[in-house]
Design a protein around this motif. Structure first.
Motif, short mmCIF file in Angstrom:
data_model
loop_
_atom_site.label_atom_id
_atom_site.label_comp_id
_atom_site.label_asym_id
_atom_site.label_seq_id
_atom_site.Cartn_x
_atom_site.Cartn_y
_atom_site.Cartn_z
N GLU A 262 2.34 -1.06 -1.46
CA GLU A 262 3.65 -0.83 -2.06
C GLU A 262 4.48 -2.11 -2.10
O GLU A 262 5.14 -2.43 -3.10
N GLN A 263 4.47 -2.84 -1.02
CA GLN A 263 5.23 -4.09 -0.96
C GLN A 263 4.76 -5.08 -2.00
O GLN A 263 5.55 -5.87 -2.52
N LEU A 264 3.47 -5.04 -2.30
CA LEU A 264 2.91 -5.94 -3.31
C LEU A 264 3.09 -5.39 -4.72
O LEU A 264 2.68 -6.04 -5.69
N GLY A 265 3.67 -4.19 -4.85
CA GLY A 265 3.90 -3.60 -6.16
C GLY A 265 2.70 -2.90 -6.76
O GLY A 265 2.70 -2.55 -7.94
N LEU A 267 1.17 0.21 -6.98
CA LEU A 267 1.40 1.62 -6.69
C LEU A 267 0.13 2.46 -6.78
O LEU A 267 -0.02 3.45 -6.04
N SER A 268 -0.78 2.12 -7.67
CA SER A 268 -2.02 2.90 -7.76
C SER A 268 -2.83 2.77 -6.48
O SER A 268 -3.40 3.76 -6.00
N GLU A 269 -2.89 1.57 -5.90
CA GLU A 269 -3.60 1.38 -4.63
C GLU A 269 -2.87 2.10 -3.50
O GLU A 269 -3.50 2.70 -2.62
N ALA A 270 -1.54 2.08 -3.53
CA ALA A 270 -0.77 2.79 -2.52
C ALA A 270 -1.06 4.29 -2.57
O ALA A 270 -1.23 4.94 -1.54
N ARG A 271 -1.12 4.86 -3.78
CA ARG A 271 -1.42 6.28 -3.92
C ARG A 271 -2.80 6.61 -3.35
O ARG A 271 -2.99 7.63 -2.69
N ARG A 272 -3.77 5.74 -3.65
CA ARG A 272 -5.12 5.96 -3.13
C ARG A 272 -5.11 5.99 -1.60
O ARG A 272 -5.74 6.87 -0.98
N CYS A 273 -4.39 5.05 -0.99
CA CYS A 273 -4.34 4.97 0.47
C CYS A 273 -3.64 6.19 1.05
O CYS A 273 -4.12 6.79 2.03
#
Length: 296
Positions: A262-265, A267-273
């Motif tokens: 999220e901090q890196l912007g 969002l798709s990777e954040a959702r996966r995590c």
């Protein structure tokens, strides 16, 4: 030959290491050698260590920056004592710490590790927390190490046991202490002195003031945590309690990964995590709220 070898890793610990050494010299047990490993400090730590070599008889070594696990391994390799004690450069011992532990080890030959309760203090001496190590509520510790929260600075270990389980893993940057505790617990008996005999300083410094940028450090810690958890997955069979604790730790790991993404912007990777965190611990509200946040 010294009875106890005390290994102190230090990185940018010039304001603290003298107090740690003084707390060792103040022990009621005097048959002690002190081995300090400087991990590439840049704050003048070497000048402090030269002075302590003259005044307190320490032996010290200087290494390129490689992390606390490698520094502790270097100190342990040079140690001559029958027992090994670990002490972080910003922590201090109460005067009868070693004596209380040696009483247990001499009375009970089957015990290979003795640790103690400890308290977390601020620089002004205010106590933030007192930890009853024998009765830890931390799930991973409770499941895999009998409930013992073995803070490194509280440990006194038979050298023969440490030789059997092997060195700390320098690839587990930030998880090396948990890994060592679990390997020790599987190899020997633990005992705990139910008294506060160690004071741990709570502040951002030392190994938390890295010689590299924050993003690099965070990614290194996350990679290390993943390797540690994958290693625990290899233990067979896992009890129900261990499976639950390990899943919870995986959820914590995915929450950290998602926050970093999220901090890196991303969002798709954040959702996966966060989705993975929900799968590992479906009854934790935090994972759902963070997953929802990525859509908002």
């Amino acid at each position: 030959m010294p009875l106890v070898s005390v290994v102190i890793p230090v990185f940018n610990g010039a304001p603290f290491v003298a107090k740690a050494v003084a707390s060792v010299r103040a022990q009621t047990v005097k048959d002690v050698e002190i081995l300090v490993v400087d991990d590439g400090s840049t704050d003048g730590t070497q000048e402090v260590l030269r002075r302590l070599e003259r005044t307190d008889g320490i032996a010290w070594f200087q290494r390129d920056h490689g992390g606390p696990a490698r520094s502790r391994n270097d100190g342990i390799q040079a140690a001559k004592g029958e027992f090994i004690a670990l002490l972080d450069c910003d922590d201090i011992w109460l005067p009868d710490k070693l004596e209380a532990q040696l009483v247990v080890l001499r009375a009970r030959p089957r015990v290979g590790v003795v640790h103690t309760d400890y308290e977390v203090v601020y620089e002004d001496g205010t106590v933030e927390e007192r930890v009853r190590a024998r009765h830890s509520r931390e799930p991973l510790v409770r499941a895999f190490a009998g409930g013992h929260t073995a803070l490194p600075s509280t440990l006194l270990i038979r050298k023969s046991v440490l030789d059997k389980v092997g060195a700390l893993d320098p690839e587990l940057y930030g998880s090396e202490d948990s890994d060592l505790t679990i390997r020790l617990y599987r190899a020997t008996e633990f005992e705990c002195v139910d008294r506060v005999l160690v004071r741990k300083l709570q502040r951002g410094h030392g190994y938390r003031e890295r010689a590299f940028d924050v993003s690099t450090h965070r990614q290194k810690v996350l990679n290390s945590r993943e390797r540690f958890l994958l290693r625990l997955e290899q233990i067979r069979p896992l009890t129900r309690e261990q499976r639950t604790a390990l899943d919870r730790e995986w959820a914590n790991y995915y929450l950290l990964c998602g926050g970093f993404a999220e901090q890196l912007g991303n969002l798709s990777e954040a959702r996966r995590c966060y989705t993975n965190a929900v799968r590992k611990a479906p009854f934790r509200f935090r994972a759902y709220s963070r997953l929802l946040r990525t859509f908002v």
